[in-house]
Motif scaffolding. Structure first.
Motif, mmCIF file in Angstrom:
data_model
loop_
_atom_site.group_PDB
_atom_site.id
_atom_site.type_symbol
_atom_site.label_atom_id
_atom_site.label_comp_id
_atom_site.label_asym_id
_atom_site.label_seq_id
_atom_site.Cartn_x
_atom_site.Cartn_y
_atom_site.Cartn_z
ATOM 1 N N TRP A 1 -12.318 -4.059 -1.816
ATOM 2 C CA TRP A 1 -11.201 -3.921 -0.886
ATOM 3 C C TRP A 1 -10.191 -2.868 -1.334
ATOM 4 C CZ3 TRP A 1 -10.007 -4.092 3.838
ATOM 5 C CH2 TRP A 1 -8.685 -4.198 4.275
ATOM 6 N N PRO A 2 -9.775 -2.841 -2.629
ATOM 7 C CA PRO A 2 -8.876 -1.762 -3.054
ATOM 8 C C PRO A 2 -9.481 -0.371 -2.862
ATOM 9 C CG PRO A 2 -8.874 -3.534 -4.665
ATOM 10 C CD PRO A 2 -9.965 -3.837 -3.697
ATOM 11 N N ASN A 3 -10.795 -0.255 -3.070
ATOM 12 C CA ASN A 3 -11.439 1.044 -2.869
ATOM 13 C C ASN A 3 -11.480 1.436 -1.401
ATOM 14 O OD1 ASN A 3 -11.977 1.695 -5.551
ATOM 15 N ND2 ASN A 3 -13.895 0.565 -5.577
ATOM 16 N N ILE A 4 -11.672 0.462 -0.525
ATOM 17 C CA ILE A 4 -11.658 0.743 0.916
ATOM 18 C C ILE A 4 -10.269 1.226 1.341
ATOM 19 C CG2 ILE A 4 -11.785 -0.322 3.199
ATOM 20 C CD1 ILE A 4 -14.012 -2.130 2.113
ATOM 21 N N LYS A 5 -9.240 0.533 0.863
ATOM 22 C CA LYS A 5 -7.867 0.928 1.219
ATOM 23 C C LYS A 5 -7.524 2.310 0.687
ATOM 24 C CE LYS A 5 -5.620 -2.608 -0.430
ATOM 25 N NZ LYS A 5 -4.463 -3.463 -0.740
ATOM 26 N N ALA A 6 -8.140 2.693 -0.439
ATOM 27 C CA ALA A 6 -7.828 3.985 -1.059
ATOM 28 C C ALA A 6 -8.360 5.168 -0.262
ATOM 29 C CB ALA A 6 -8.406 4.032 -2.481
ATOM 30 N N VAL A 7 -9.254 4.913 0.697
ATOM 31 C CA VAL A 7 -9.800 6.009 1.499
ATOM 32 C C VAL A 7 -8.722 6.624 2.383
ATOM 33 C CG1 VAL A 7 -11.468 6.629 3.295
ATOM 34 C CG2 VAL A 7 -12.116 5.015 1.491
ATOM 35 N N LEU A 8 -7.874 5.788 2.953
ATOM 36 C CA LEU A 8 -6.800 6.261 3.828
ATOM 37 C C LEU A 8 -5.494 6.322 3.052
ATOM 38 C CD1 LEU A 8 -7.599 4.080 6.984
ATOM 39 C CD2 LEU A 8 -8.492 6.344 6.399
ATOM 40 N N ASP A 9 -4.707 7.339 3.313
ATOM 41 C CA ASP A 9 -3.435 7.515 2.601
ATOM 42 C C ASP A 9 -2.338 6.693 3.283
ATOM 43 O OD1 ASP A 9 -1.287 8.257 1.129
ATOM 44 O OD2 ASP A 9 -1.447 10.408 1.512
ATOM 45 N N PHE A 10 -2.179 5.455 2.816
ATOM 46 C CA PHE A 10 -1.140 4.584 3.373
ATOM 47 C C PHE A 10 0.240 4.884 2.790
ATOM 48 C CE2 PHE A 10 -4.812 2.044 4.628
ATOM 49 C CZ PHE A 10 -4.433 1.621 5.894
ATOM 50 N N ASP A 11 0.316 5.847 1.875
ATOM 51 C CA ASP A 11 1.624 6.225 1.323
ATOM 52 C C ASP A 11 2.344 7.211 2.243
ATOM 53 O OD1 ASP A 11 1.175 4.675 -0.933
ATOM 54 O OD2 ASP A 11 0.148 6.301 -1.986
ATOM 55 N N ARG A 12 1.610 7.864 3.126
ATOM 56 C CA ARG A 12 2.180 8.859 4.026
ATOM 57 C C ARG A 12 2.273 8.266 5.437
ATOM 58 N NH1 ARG A 12 -2.007 12.305 5.001
ATOM 59 N NH2 ARG A 12 -1.975 12.977 2.838
ATOM 60 N N VAL A 13 3.478 7.914 5.862
ATOM 61 C CA VAL A 13 3.723 7.292 7.171
ATOM 62 C C VAL A 13 2.737 6.144 7.412
ATOM 63 C CG1 VAL A 13 4.327 7.749 9.562
ATOM 64 C CG2 VAL A 13 4.222 9.654 7.940
ATOM 65 N N PRO A 14 2.833 5.076 6.624
ATOM 66 C CA PRO A 14 1.853 3.985 6.711
ATOM 67 C C PRO A 14 1.755 3.339 8.095
ATOM 68 C CG PRO A 14 3.791 3.326 5.428
ATOM 69 C CD PRO A 14 3.876 4.807 5.620
ATOM 70 N N VAL A 15 2.865 3.332 8.838
ATOM 71 C CA VAL A 15 2.837 2.734 10.175
ATOM 72 C C VAL A 15 1.853 3.481 11.079
ATOM 73 C CG1 VAL A 15 4.195 2.270 12.242
ATOM 74 C CG2 VAL A 15 5.194 1.861 9.995
ATOM 75 N N LEU A 16 1.867 4.800 10.991
ATOM 76 C CA LEU A 16 0.954 5.584 11.820
ATOM 77 C C LEU A 16 -0.495 5.401 11.390
ATOM 78 C CD1 LEU A 16 2.770 8.994 12.502
ATOM 79 C CD2 LEU A 16 2.414 7.048 14.040
ATOM 80 N N VAL A 17 -0.734 5.342 10.086
ATOM 81 C CA VAL A 17 -2.106 5.134 9.595
ATOM 82 C C VAL A 17 -2.636 3.794 10.094
ATOM 83 C CG1 VAL A 17 -3.581 4.933 7.564
ATOM 84 C CG2 VAL A 17 -1.703 6.571 7.565
ATOM 85 N N ALA A 18 -1.802 2.769 10.007
ATOM 86 C CA ALA A 18 -2.198 1.445 10.496
ATOM 87 C C ALA A 18 -2.450 1.490 12.003
ATOM 88 C CB ALA A 18 -1.115 0.421 10.163
ATOM 89 N N LEU A 19 -1.601 2.229 12.730
ATOM 90 C CA LEU A 19 -1.775 2.362 14.183
ATOM 91 C C LEU A 19 -3.100 3.033 14.514
ATOM 92 C CD1 LEU A 19 -0.622 2.211 17.098
ATOM 93 C CD2 LEU A 19 0.397 4.480 16.677
ATOM 94 N N PHE A 20 -3.413 4.129 13.805
ATOM 95 C CA PHE A 20 -4.682 4.828 14.045
ATOM 96 C C PHE A 20 -5.863 3.904 13.784
ATOM 97 C CE2 PHE A 20 -2.349 8.900 12.512
ATOM 98 C CZ PHE A 20 -1.704 8.997 13.728
ATOM 99 N N LEU A 21 -5.780 3.139 12.705
ATOM 100 C CA LEU A 21 -6.876 2.239 12.339
ATOM 101 C C LEU A 21 -7.064 1.149 13.392
ATOM 102 C CD1 LEU A 21 -9.005 1.411 10.273
ATOM 103 C CD2 LEU A 21 -7.226 0.138 9.040
ATOM 104 N N ILE A 22 -5.957 0.566 13.852
ATOM 105 C CA ILE A 22 -6.031 -0.496 14.868
ATOM 106 C C ILE A 22 -6.600 0.046 16.173
ATOM 107 C CG2 ILE A 22 -4.649 -2.026 16.321
ATOM 108 C CD1 ILE A 22 -2.742 -2.315 13.876
ATOM 109 N N ILE A 23 -6.124 1.218 16.600
ATOM 110 C CA ILE A 23 -6.625 1.813 17.842
ATOM 111 C C ILE A 23 -8.122 2.121 17.716
ATOM 112 C CG2 ILE A 23 -6.505 3.850 19.335
ATOM 113 C CD1 ILE A 23 -3.510 3.949 18.809
#
Length: 524
Positions: free
Chosen positions: A271-293
């Motif tokens: 799970w930590p390795n999966i999360k490391a693929v996407l940069d959640f340190d840079r505007v995490p709200v948008l990254v989460a939005l892209f993933l959900i969409i």
């Protein structure tokens, strides 16, 4: 009569143009980093890829048998292309590899564009899907290095994937497998099998699984699944890729079952390795939005194309033949991620973020599927947060990969510079430093890897046996380079060999001891 354009039509056009501009900026930044700032984030593994390119050139554009590989051979990978470029740029090793990485990046982009265009995506959807693959990673992280930067380790695997997806779609449309397709893809599977197990995980197993699922679903819905030769074709090339990697591949890491500790490995490692693929340190709200969409995009495509496919008319020529063309075209990207995750969770195999690289493609494709499914002009407004995120990512990439290039401040560069200034060409160090120093000098000095500083034997990992005695002469002053951590090992070597010391110095955190000749040896 032409339909009058609405405000949202113009917004869609503007968004597509801006997406294109942002995308081109990212291509420019990564190309600039590859070609003009190649050593900015250099490390030993990247350096080894750079050096093998020169050995491929010196051996007539074929990987030499004397090269000691790691987990794969080099046949259609970035160093193979760099070997052809090398003599064209005045034997500039770093420049040839940087240009090769930029070319392979362009090839992958073209293949992605052709695939997305084939399945009916609009230009806006295509640009959005490709741009997200570029911008979701961290600058110079493992994922960027797998696809676009410095070594582009996995670019040939994903290029193969998009080629296979396009051929698969054509076979679904024609309901047959042309003989030429069978021959070409069989050859490709042999080549990929020699390049390790990764193509099986990213390409062949997911595509075979998709076809099996497609046929099962068709039978459940009491529909004809189509020509069985499509399944036979995918089974054969998948089997060849898998068996070839086991029987012909240079090295295949073993792994045992991990059923009992699967949950523990998932939470602590996977799970930590999966999360490391996407940069959640840079505007995490948008990254989460892209993933959900993206997730919603896949879900609604599944229900819209599969569960309710009988209630809607096909929207493309391909769908009219295969029924659920868009779904089966994009599922292998998702299944590749699933295959890698399951293989890591339920075995003791090594886990790293690079094995979940498919997530970048899943997010991009999933968002494009979401927009494509609704087919409403206003939905193009989703491109705006992607554009905003792309601009921020571009600024970060440019600063990290180009502006903040401190190659000449690195200790390894100073060691190479000291050797050059004092007329020493040859030296030895442990793997973490040897090839690294060589590439920092752009091959002006040759520092080769040893197994340890006590035995001083040539290392059998990403090295060439011709670099070491008795395959090379022992004559000439030779530098032995090590950090304080290895002082004790080097002292044991000195006591055992009793060599003649010509010079000793300290460069940054490196000790350099110059001996009268080469005391290292290669042991077969």
């Amino acid at each position: 009569m032409n339909k009058r354009k609405t405000l949202f039509d113009y917004i869609e056009i503007v968004c597509a143009v801006v997406l294109l501009l942002v995308f081109l900026c990212h291509v420019f930044i990564l190309s600039d980093a590859n070609i003009f700032h190649y050593t900015c984030h250099m490390e030993s593994d990247i350096a080894s890829e750079t050096l093998v390119a020169t050995r491929i050139f010196e051996n007539g554009f074929v990987q030499p048998k004397t090269w000691v590989t790691s987990t794969h051979d080099w046949i259609i990978m970035t160093p193979n292309l760099a070997a052809f470029i090398y003599p064209l740029v005045g034997n500039d090793m770093n420049l040839s590899m940087g240009i090769a990485c930029s070319i392979t990046m362009a090839i992958l982009v073209v293949l992605m564009f052709l695939f997305y265009k084939q399945i009916g995506f609009s230009y806006l959807e295509i640009l959005l899907a490709i741009l997200l693959v570029f911008i979701l990673a961290r600058p110079a992280d493992e994922n960027q290095r797998m696809l676009f930067l410095y070594a582009a380790y996995y670019v040939s695997h994903f290029a193969s994937l998009f080629i296979l997806l396009m051929l698969y779609n054509i076979c679904l449309k024609k309901d047959k497998v042309p003989v030429l397709f069978f021959i070409l893809t069989l050859a490709l599977s042999v080549v990929n099998s020699l390049q390790g197990m990764h193509a099986c995980l990213f390409c062949y197993m997911p595509l075979l699984g998709t076809e099996l699922l497609r046929r099962i679903v068709a039978m459940m819905k009491k529909k004809k699944p189509g020509n069985v030769m499509i399944l036979v074709w995918l089974f054969v090339i998948s089997a060849v890729a898998l068996l070839g990697s086991k029987l012909l591949g240079s090295y295949t890491p073993g792994a045992s079952r991990n059923i009992r500790h699967a949950g523990e490995k998932f939470t602590e490692v996977v799970w930590p390795n999966i999360k490391a693929v996407l940069d959640f340190d840079r505007v995490p709200v948008l990254v989460a939005l892209f993933l959900i969409i993206a997730i919603v995009g896949y879900v609604i495509t599944f229900f819209g194309k599969l569960v309710k496919s009988g209630e809607t008319k096909p929207t493309t020529a391909y769908e009219s033949v295969s029924g659920d063309y868009l779904l089966w075209s994009t599922l292998p990207l998702l299944f590749g991620f699933v295959v890698c995750a399951l293989s890591e969770i339920f075995t003791t195999a090594e886990s790293a973020p690079r094995y979940y690289l498919n997530l970048l493609f899943i997010v991009g494709t999933g968002m494009a599927l979401f927009i494509h499914y609704f087919n409403k002009k206003w939905i193009a407004l989703l491109a705006i947060p992607v554009i905003y995120y792309g601009v921020i990512a571009g600024q970060e990439f440019y600063n990290n990969l180009v502006v903040c290039d401190a190659s000449e401040d690195q200790a390894t560069y100073h060691v190479a510079q000291w050797m050059e200034e004092n007329g020493y060409e040859y030296g030895y160090a442990t793997f973490d430093h040897a090839n690294y120093i060589t590439v920092m000098s752009n091959n002006s000095v040759k520092v080769r890897g040893v197994n340890n500083m006590a035995d001083m034997e040539g290392i059998k990992w990403l090295s060439d046996k011709t670099w070491y005695p008795p395959y090379k002469s022992t004559e000439g002053a030779t530098c032995y380079i090590f950090t304080d951590y290895l002082q004790e090992d080097f002292a044991a070597f000195m006591e055992r060999v009793q060599p003649t010391v010509l010079e000793t110095t300290m460069v940054d955190n490196y000790n350099i001891v110059v001996l009268d000749h080469d005391y290292t040896i290669w042991v077969d």
